[in-house]
Design an enzyme around this catalytic site. Structure first.
Site, PDB file in Angstrom:
ATOM      1  N   ASP A  52       0.898  -1.190   0.054  1.00 26.13           N
ATOM      2  CA  ASP A  52      -0.042  -0.100   0.200  1.00 26.13           C
ATOM      3  C   ASP A  52       0.917   1.314   0.053  1.00 26.13           C
ATOM      4  OD1 ASP A  52       0.831  -0.112   2.594  1.00 26.13           O
ATOM      5  OD2 ASP A  52      -1.101  -0.071   3.597  1.00 26.13           O
ATOM      6  N   SER A  53       1.995   1.035   0.007  1.00 25.63           N
ATOM      7  CA  SER A  53       3.341   2.434   0.001  1.00 25.63           C
ATOM      8  C   SER A  53       2.815   2.803  -1.699  1.00 25.63           C
ATOM      9  CB  SER A  53       4.642   1.691  -0.263  1.00 25.63           C
ATOM     10  OG  SER A  53       4.921   0.507  -1.117  1.00 25.63           O
ATOM     11  N   ASP A  91      -0.739  -6.155   0.135  1.00 24.36           N
ATOM     12  CA  ASP A  91      -1.102  -5.619   1.282  1.00 24.36           C
ATOM     13  C   ASP A  91      -2.582  -5.757   1.404  1.00 24.36           C
ATOM     14  OD1 ASP A  91       0.827  -4.924   3.061  1.00 24.36           O
ATOM     15  OD2 ASP A  91       1.353  -3.033   2.061  1.00 24.36           O
ATOM     16  N   LYS A 120      -0.726  -9.795   3.116  1.00 27.15           N
ATOM     17  CA  LYS A 120       0.013  -9.225   4.218  1.00 27.15           C
ATOM     18  C   LYS A 120      -0.868  -8.312   5.104  1.00 27.15           C
ATOM     19  CE  LYS A 120       3.313  -5.843   3.900  1.00 27.15           C
ATOM     20  NZ  LYS A 120       2.933  -4.687   4.651  1.00 27.15           N
ATOM     21  N   GLU A 122      -1.286  -5.714   8.580  1.00 27.85           N
ATOM     22  CA  GLU A 122      -0.787  -5.016   9.376  1.00 27.85           C
ATOM     23  C   GLU A 122      -1.909  -4.911  10.770  1.00 27.85           C
ATOM     24  OE1 GLU A 122      -0.036  -0.571   8.939  1.00 27.85           O
ATOM     25  OE2 GLU A 122       0.969  -1.124   6.879  1.00 27.85           O
ATOM     26  N   GLU A 189       9.115  -4.271  10.782  1.00 26.42           N
ATOM     27  CA  GLU A 189       9.346  -2.884  10.127  1.00 26.42           C
ATOM     28  C   GLU A 189       9.853  -2.004  11.206  1.00 26.42           C
ATOM     29  OE1 GLU A 189       6.663  -1.283   7.440  1.00 26.42           O
ATOM     30  OE2 GLU A 189       7.664   0.661   7.082  1.00 26.42           O
TER      31      GLU A 189
HETATM   32  O1  KIV Z   1       3.457  -0.962   1.699  1.00 23.87           O
HETATM   33  C1  KIV Z   1       4.649  -1.415   1.379  1.00 23.87           C
HETATM   34  O2  KIV Z   1       5.390  -1.250   0.497  1.00 23.87           O
HETATM   35  C2  KIV Z   1       5.086  -2.101   2.722  1.00 23.87           C
HETATM   36  C3  KIV Z   1       6.706  -2.474   2.718  1.00 23.87           C
HETATM   37  C4  KIV Z   1       7.298  -1.197   2.886  1.00 23.87           C
HETATM   38  C5  KIV Z   1       7.262  -3.486   3.623  1.00 23.87           C
HETATM   39  O3  KIV Z   1       4.576  -2.565   3.636  1.00 23.87           O
END
Ligand code: KIV
Length: 271
Positions: A52-53, A91, A120, A122, A189
């Site tokens: 989600d970056s 994500d 993934k 959080e 992280e």
């Molecule tokens: O969103 C993302 O790119 C991430 C990485 C920085 C691990 O979660």
């Protein structure tokens, strides 16, 4: 462009576990489109994350919070088209996992529509029940501890986590609980290198670090950071791999080589 990809040729969870057991490190990187996914896989990246970056490096937001499930789906579909063997991880965006049932529904939809292998999430200990539920329904998950960018406002900024003894102890316990609940991977992280090393040793599942020192099983960074195209301040844990390189391929290959040799991250990129 979809090409046939037999499962036996793919990077799988058992394969990553075997690397961990042999003490061999693996390289992960974010990607958000077909061309870069293809390029980074050809440079040896084993796990590709549609993170989600993308909210920051693709969409230009200040945080990852505005990213939607449809955004992840769209980018994941383009990334999948560029991959042959690498593992594709996605994500779960902010607001998509507010209950185990909601997370299960959203993760199912994501995997069905994108053909990714892992989601993934959080949230650490708050996602314990969700990890358990995903596992029960056969969905592979990567838990995420330490700095949680989706909680940036609650955390009051992007800070190193687990510095105090009690917080470190708590993180070790939560990591074990998440493994027990069925997490297949753990991402750490921005945590002190010594703490990440302790967690990596304790867990059987592979641990991926970003700003977590060299003694984890795999490393991940944001593609735009390593290519030095991210706008604004670069995180201490990242590195400009374009320096001294004449092509993007050379920079990404250098990243992969440094991760595998244990040269990246060094102390200047760790906490
Ligand atoms: O969103 C993302 O790119 C991430 C990485 C920085 C691990 O979660």
């Amino acid at each position: 462009m979809y090409l046939p990809r037999p499962l036996e040729d793919k990077i799988t969870l058992p394969y990553l576990k075997k690397l961990k057991q042999k003490g061999e490190r693996f390289a992960c990187l974010t990607a958000y489109d077909y061309s870069f996914a293809r390029l980074i896989e050809q440079c040896g990246v084993e796990v590709v994350l549609v993170g989600d970056s993308l909210g920051m490096v693709i969409q230009g937001h200040d945080t990852t919070i505005p990213v939607t499930l449809d955004d992840i789906k769209y980018h994941a579909t383009t990334v999948y088209a560029g991959l042959q063997n690498a593992m594709l991880m996605l994500d779960m965006p902010f607001g998509s996992l507010n209950s185990p049932q909601q997370a299960l529904d959203n993760a199912s939809e994501l995997l069905k529509e994108t053909q990714a292998q892992v989601v993934k999430l959080e949230g650490g200990i708050t996602q314990l029940k969700t990890v358990e539920m995903l596992s029960k329904f056969g969905i592979a998950s990567c838990a995420h501890l330490g700095l949680q960018p989706q909680m940036v406002h609650k955390m009051g900024g992007y800070r190193v986590q687990g510095k105090a003894k009690s917080a470190a102890q708590q993180m070790v316990e939560t990591a074990s609980d998440l493994q027990q609940a069925g997490a297949d991977l753990l991402l750490l992280e921005c945590v002190p290198a010594a703490l990440a090393a302790e967690i990596t040793q304790k867990l059987e599942i592979p641990v991926i670090g970003i700003g977590a020192g060299a003694d984890v099983d795999g490393q991940i960074l944001v593609l735009h950071d390593i290519l030095n195209v991210t706008v604004g301040k670069k995180p201490k844990f990242s590195k400009n791999f374009m320096q001294d390189q004449t092509s993007i391929q050379a920079a990404v290959s250098r990243y992969v080589a440094e991760v595998k040799r244990g040269q990246f991250p060094d102390q200047s990129h760790s906490f």
